[in-house]
Design a protein around this motif. Structure first.
Motif, PDB file in Angstrom:
ATOM      1  N   GLY B 108       0.714  -1.175  -0.045  1.00  0.00           N
ATOM      2  CA  GLY B 108      -0.011  -0.144   0.044  1.00  0.00           C
ATOM      3  C   GLY B 108       1.027   1.196  -0.124  1.00  0.00           C
ATOM      4  N   GLY B 109       1.954   1.173   0.705  1.00  0.00           N
ATOM      5  CA  GLY B 109       3.027   2.407   0.895  1.00  0.00           C
ATOM      6  C   GLY B 109       3.383   2.637  -0.794  1.00  0.00           C
ATOM      7  N   PHE B 110       3.492   1.600  -1.458  1.00  0.00           N
ATOM      8  CA  PHE B 110       4.215   1.732  -2.747  1.00  0.00           C
ATOM      9  C   PHE B 110       2.975   2.476  -3.704  1.00  0.00           C
ATOM     10  CE2 PHE B 110       7.544  -1.248  -2.374  1.00  0.00           C
ATOM     11  CZ  PHE B 110       8.629  -0.467  -3.052  1.00  0.00           C
ATOM     12  N   PHE B 111       1.633   1.927  -3.475  1.00  0.00           N
ATOM     13  CA  PHE B 111       0.776   2.485  -4.260  1.00  0.00           C
ATOM     14  C   PHE B 111       0.404   3.709  -4.029  1.00  0.00           C
ATOM     15  CE2 PHE B 111      -0.874  -2.143  -4.047  1.00  0.00           C
ATOM     16  CZ  PHE B 111      -0.399  -2.593  -5.133  1.00  0.00           C
ATOM     17  N   ILE B 112       0.486   4.266  -2.498  1.00  0.00           N
ATOM     18  CA  ILE B 112      -0.083   5.755  -2.293  1.00  0.00           C
ATOM     19  C   ILE B 112       1.366   6.440  -2.854  1.00  0.00           C
ATOM     20  CG2 ILE B 112      -0.385   7.244  -0.261  1.00  0.00           C
ATOM     21  CD1 ILE B 112      -1.123   4.825   1.118  1.00  0.00           C
ATOM     22  N   GLY B 113       2.456   6.021  -2.718  1.00  0.00           N
ATOM     23  CA  GLY B 113       3.778   6.673  -3.215  1.00  0.00           C
ATOM     24  C   GLY B 113       3.538   6.813  -4.799  1.00  0.00           C
ATOM     25  N   LEU B 122       4.820  15.536  -2.540  1.00  0.00           N
ATOM     26  CA  LEU B 122       5.973  14.817  -1.644  1.00  0.00           C
ATOM     27  C   LEU B 122       5.465  14.565  -0.419  1.00  0.00           C
ATOM     28  CD1 LEU B 122       8.770  14.073  -1.713  1.00  0.00           C
ATOM     29  CD2 LEU B 122       9.398  16.486  -0.587  1.00  0.00           C
ATOM     30  N   TRP B 123       4.206  15.166   0.010  1.00  0.00           N
ATOM     31  CA  TRP B 123       3.627  14.798   1.349  1.00  0.00           C
ATOM     32  C   TRP B 123       3.139  13.498   1.191  1.00  0.00           C
ATOM     33  CZ3 TRP B 123       5.107  16.717   5.880  1.00  0.00           C
ATOM     34  CH2 TRP B 123       5.612  17.945   5.919  1.00  0.00           C
ATOM     35  N   LEU B 124       2.251  13.164   0.003  1.00  0.00           N
ATOM     36  CA  LEU B 124       1.844  11.957  -0.050  1.00  0.00           C
ATOM     37  C   LEU B 124       2.768  10.897  -0.124  1.00  0.00           C
ATOM     38  CD1 LEU B 124      -1.066  11.108  -0.711  1.00  0.00           C
ATOM     39  CD2 LEU B 124      -0.962  11.377  -3.066  1.00  0.00           C
ATOM     40  N   VAL B 125       3.920  11.138  -0.706  1.00  0.00           N
ATOM     41  CA  VAL B 125       4.914  10.095  -0.768  1.00  0.00           C
ATOM     42  C   VAL B 125       5.464   9.582   0.396  1.00  0.00           C
ATOM     43  CG1 VAL B 125       7.150   9.316  -1.734  1.00  0.00           C
ATOM     44  CG2 VAL B 125       5.744  10.695  -2.999  1.00  0.00           C
ATOM     45  N   TYR B 126       5.583  11.023   1.405  1.00  0.00           N
ATOM     46  CA  TYR B 126       6.050  10.812   2.841  1.00  0.00           C
ATOM     47  C   TYR B 126       5.094   9.723   3.495  1.00  0.00           C
ATOM     48  CZ  TYR B 126       9.352  14.651   2.621  1.00  0.00           C
ATOM     49  OH  TYR B 126      10.199  15.398   2.322  1.00  0.00           O
ATOM     50  N   PHE B 127       3.736  10.103   3.077  1.00  0.00           N
ATOM     51  CA  PHE B 127       2.532   9.218   3.919  1.00  0.00           C
ATOM     52  C   PHE B 127       2.623   7.864   3.453  1.00  0.00           C
ATOM     53  CE2 PHE B 127      -1.598   7.693   4.001  1.00  0.00           C
ATOM     54  CZ  PHE B 127      -1.818   7.616   5.265  1.00  0.00           C
ATOM     55  N   GLY B 128       2.875   7.617   2.265  1.00  0.00           N
ATOM     56  CA  GLY B 128       2.845   6.363   1.579  1.00  0.00           C
ATOM     57  C   GLY B 128       3.985   5.443   1.886  1.00  0.00           C
ATOM     58  N   TYR B 129       4.951   5.853   1.110  1.00  0.00           N
ATOM     59  CA  TYR B 129       6.237   4.985   1.337  1.00  0.00           C
ATOM     60  C   TYR B 129       6.731   4.988   2.872  1.00  0.00           C
ATOM     61  CZ  TYR B 129      10.186   2.287   0.225  1.00  0.00           C
ATOM     62  OH  TYR B 129      11.329   1.100   0.337  1.00  0.00           O
ATOM     63  N   GLY B 130       6.743   6.323   3.235  1.00  0.00           N
ATOM     64  CA  GLY B 130       7.492   6.356   4.542  1.00  0.00           C
ATOM     65  C   GLY B 130       6.297   6.004   5.754  1.00  0.00           C
ATOM     66  N   PHE B 131       5.487   6.492   5.607  1.00  0.00           N
ATOM     67  CA  PHE B 131       4.387   6.326   6.982  1.00  0.00           C
ATOM     68  C   PHE B 131       3.823   4.991   6.750  1.00  0.00           C
ATOM     69  CE2 PHE B 131       0.727   6.542   9.809  1.00  0.00           C
ATOM     70  CZ  PHE B 131       1.301   7.113  10.815  1.00  0.00           C
ATOM     71  N   VAL B 193       8.872   6.351 -12.768  1.00  0.00           N
ATOM     72  CA  VAL B 193       9.029   6.147 -11.266  1.00  0.00           C
ATOM     73  C   VAL B 193       7.559   5.710 -10.894  1.00  0.00           C
ATOM     74  CG1 VAL B 193       9.432   7.103  -9.003  1.00  0.00           C
ATOM     75  CG2 VAL B 193      10.710   8.051 -10.579  1.00  0.00           C
ATOM     76  N   ALA B 194       6.498   6.474 -11.159  1.00  0.00           N
ATOM     77  CA  ALA B 194       5.321   6.188 -10.794  1.00  0.00           C
ATOM     78  C   ALA B 194       4.822   4.605 -10.954  1.00  0.00           C
ATOM     79  CB  ALA B 194       4.153   7.136 -10.955  1.00  0.00           C
ATOM     80  N   PRO B 195       4.972   4.252 -12.465  1.00  0.00           N
ATOM     81  CA  PRO B 195       4.676   2.968 -12.826  1.00  0.00           C
ATOM     82  C   PRO B 195       5.423   1.877 -12.057  1.00  0.00           C
ATOM     83  CG  PRO B 195       5.448   4.012 -14.732  1.00  0.00           C
ATOM     84  CD  PRO B 195       5.191   5.131 -13.506  1.00  0.00           C
ATOM     85  N   THR B 196       6.821   2.225 -11.891  1.00  0.00           N
ATOM     86  CA  THR B 196       7.746   1.316 -11.334  1.00  0.00           C
ATOM     87  C   THR B 196       7.029   0.992  -9.920  1.00  0.00           C
ATOM     88  OG1 THR B 196       9.582   1.944 -12.522  1.00  0.00           O
ATOM     89  CG2 THR B 196       9.997   1.019 -10.433  1.00  0.00           C
ATOM     90  N   PHE B 197       6.740   1.992  -9.000  1.00  0.00           N
ATOM     91  CA  PHE B 197       6.131   1.883  -7.765  1.00  0.00           C
ATOM     92  C   PHE B 197       4.988   1.087  -7.861  1.00  0.00           C
ATOM     93  CE2 PHE B 197       7.290   5.511  -4.626  1.00  0.00           C
ATOM     94  CZ  PHE B 197       8.949   5.405  -4.912  1.00  0.00           C
ATOM     95  N   LEU B 198       3.988   1.268  -8.773  1.00  0.00           N
ATOM     96  CA  LEU B 198       2.846   0.398  -8.794  1.00  0.00           C
ATOM     97  C   LEU B 198       3.204  -1.041  -8.936  1.00  0.00           C
ATOM     98  CD1 LEU B 198       0.417   2.447 -10.968  1.00  0.00           C
ATOM     99  CD2 LEU B 198      -0.014   1.778  -8.545  1.00  0.00           C
ATOM    100  N   THR B 199       4.356  -1.380  -9.996  1.00  0.00           N
ATOM    101  CA  THR B 199       4.486  -2.698 -10.262  1.00  0.00           C
ATOM    102  C   THR B 199       5.157  -3.368  -9.089  1.00  0.00           C
ATOM    103  OG1 THR B 199       4.808  -1.775 -12.327  1.00  0.00           O
ATOM    104  CG2 THR B 199       5.752  -4.139 -11.896  1.00  0.00           C
ATOM    105  N   MET B 200       6.244  -2.785  -8.443  1.00  0.00           N
ATOM    106  CA  MET B 200       6.990  -3.363  -7.320  1.00  0.00           C
ATOM    107  C   MET B 200       5.875  -3.339  -6.170  1.00  0.00           C
ATOM    108  SD  MET B 200      10.538  -1.256  -7.526  1.00  0.00           S
ATOM    109  CE  MET B 200      11.302  -2.402  -6.194  1.00  0.00           C
ATOM    110  N   GLY B 201       4.921  -2.508  -6.112  1.00  0.00           N
ATOM    111  CA  GLY B 201       3.738  -2.790  -4.940  1.00  0.00           C
ATOM    112  C   GLY B 201       3.129  -4.061  -5.081  1.00  0.00           C
TER     113      GLY B 201
END
Lengths: 47, 466
Positions: B108-113, B122-131, B193-201
């Motif tokens: 889910g962190g990857f998807f939100i990221g 950036l805040w959404l990336v902080y919340f997604g991948y980070g939090f 980057v974005a599709p890579t995040f989705l795929t890796m998630g």
């Protein structure tokens, strides 16, 4: 590899050697791929 | 609800004939995935050029390296916090539910990221991948540990070493995977980057689900065939249990907290400085024209350190089953002090091969420190809530993860501001790290058996199996 005794009957079925082998392959292949990629990268140090 | 019952602890109790060697792959499925976190730096340059599309010429509105560095810091802090907070919940609900929670949070962190990257928020990336992702890291890291220890009472170090080795291996998979995916998607999205995040998630979700489906806890009273608990008297291996809430009131817990924190902080000192140190120290200027370490060779050096970090997790943790946990940490710290103090000398004398060998041994002990700690906790506090206790101890890792780079960068910058360059600018860093290891050595030296007043009375012990 030692299938073991259990004091209480439970839901999971006995596991076969094939299952164990497949499970290790499932995690082992990506791990080996990652290690090989890193190793190839590390070789640059010795060139 | 059907899903609830599948995830319930009672549905995960192994029946007769279950092979315990299925448990390490289940644990590895989680750790190999979440270990990707240590490869996050591979995204830093592409994410810093989402607007300009050129990593060498970022646009004014592109994210800076400092802003992007916060993502990993949030994740690593959340790792420690969530491991500490959710440890007792894990003991109650069992590893399957915890692994599923980890898989959902991490992916889910990857998807939100991905959404954050797509919207350039950036805040959404902080919340997604980070939090959210960080919570997945913390729960995932501790979820298989106590289960492994219960399945392998005869060799807990080997068992936890295998799983925690997976965390080291995760970065080795995550880094080339991310590079390949970004290359594949770069034509369809900024830097890919974005599709890579989705795929890796998605990939990590599927990979981790294997662990969710495979994990089992042993039935109460189960023992490996032919296993006879050692009758050799060892005061540091208890047959009693200590509750997680009680454990944090014992001096032993805090001594091990210091042990882990010092070992990790010192290791980070090497990891943070490895690439620039080897390039600046063994340059063309000091080695001769064409003989200096290039950027590619420095990257190879970092890769080599990662390999030893991985191997050390299994080697040292397994060795600790034979020689004991306390002596193993004595080696980490005793040998570590000598080796850390040697690094500046080796660098100054331009002994490249010795420098590489020493650095590799140091990193093997850094990894070993992570992998041996669960078995050390089990020895001191028993198996009952070792996962929860381990979770609380991981706050030491979070602390080191933030403090380590701060100390290293501060010391290095202060030396540079005094006009020191090359290996000389790193001397203070390594001597300081050796000093931290002295603190760790003393803390480990003070570890004694937990006082009997902290033990759970067996008649009132909570019924937890993993």
């Amino acid at each position: 590899m030692e299938p073991k005794t259990s004091s209480t009957p439970q839901a999971a079925a006995p596991s076969s050697g094939l299952q164990v082998a497949l499970a290790w392959i499932y995690v082992g292949v990506p791990l080996l791929w990652g290690v090989s990629q890193t190793f190839i990268k590390a070789l640059a140090l010795f060139k | 609800m059907a899903t609830d019952s599948f995830l319930d602890r009672s549905r995960t109790i192994a029946g007769p004939g279950f092979n315990r060697w299925l448990i390490p792959p289940a644990a590895l499925a989680i750790h190999l995935a979440i270990g990707q976190a240590y490869a996050f730096s591979v995204f830093k340059k592409p994410m810093g050029a989402l607007i300009s599309g050129n990593v060498d010429a970022p646009a004014p509105d592109d994210w800076t390296p400092a802003q992007l560095g916060v993502i990993f810091s949030i994740a690593i802090v959340l790792l420690g916090l969530s491991a500490a907070v959710f440890g007792k919940w894990l003991e109650r609900v069992g590893p399957r539910k915890a692994m599923l929670a980890s898989a959902l949070c991490f992916s889910g962190g990857f998807f939100i990221g991905a959404l954050g990257v797509h919207l350039h928020n950036l805040w959404l990336v902080y919340f997604g991948y980070g939090f959210v992702g960080g919570i997945g890291l913390g729960i995932g890291y501790i979820s298989p540990v106590s289960t492994l220890i219960k399945w392998f009472p005869d060799r807990p170090g080997v068992a936890t070493g295998m799983a925690i080795m997976g965390f080291g291996g995760g970065a080795m998979i995550g880094s080339p995977l991310a590079v390949a995916l970004m290359d594949h998607y770069k034509a369809s999205a900024p830097m890919g980057v974005a599709p890579t995040f989705l795929t890796m998630g998605l990939i990590y979700l599927l990979f981790m689900l294997f662990g969710v489906f495979t994990i089992r806890v042993p039935a109460e009273g189960w023992k490996p065939e032919g296993y006879v608990p050692s009758t050799t008297s060892n005061a540091l291996i208890t047959t009693h249990n200590v509750d997680a809430d009680t454990a944090i009131k014992t001096p032993q817990f805090w001594l091990l907290w210091v042990v882990l924190c010092m070992n990790v902080t010192a290791g980070i000192g090497v990891l943070e400085t490895a690439s620039p140190l080897i390039q600046e120290t063994f340059s063309d200027k000091s080695m001769g024209a064409g003989l200096g370490v290039t950027a590619a060779a420095a990257a190879g050096f970092v890769g080599l350190l990662s390999l030893f970090n991985l191997l050390g997790r299994f080697f040292w943790s397994s060795a600790s089953d034979k020689i004991g946990r306390k002596p193993t940490y004595m080696i980490y710290f005793g040998l570590g002090i000598v080796l850390y103090a040697l690094v500046p000398t080796l660098a100054a004398s331009a002994s490249l091969s010795l420098f590489v060998i020493v650095s590799c041994v140091i990193l093997s002990m850094y990894g070993g420190g992570f992998a041996t700690i669960p078995a050390y906790l089990r020895d001191l506090f028993g198996t009952m809530q070792v996962g929860a206790i381990h979770g609380r101890l991981l706050t030491a890792w979070s602390t080191a993860g933030v403090l380590g780079p701060l100390i290293v960068n501060f010391l290095h910058e202060s030396q540079k501001s005094k006009g020191l360059t090359g290996a000389a600018a790193y001397q203070t860093v390594f001597y300081t790290m050796a000093g931290l290891l002295v603190i760790g050595f003393l803390a480990n030296l003070l570890v004694k058996a937990v006082d009997a007043r902290y033990h759970v009375q067996e008649t009132t012990a909570p019924k937890v199996a993993a």
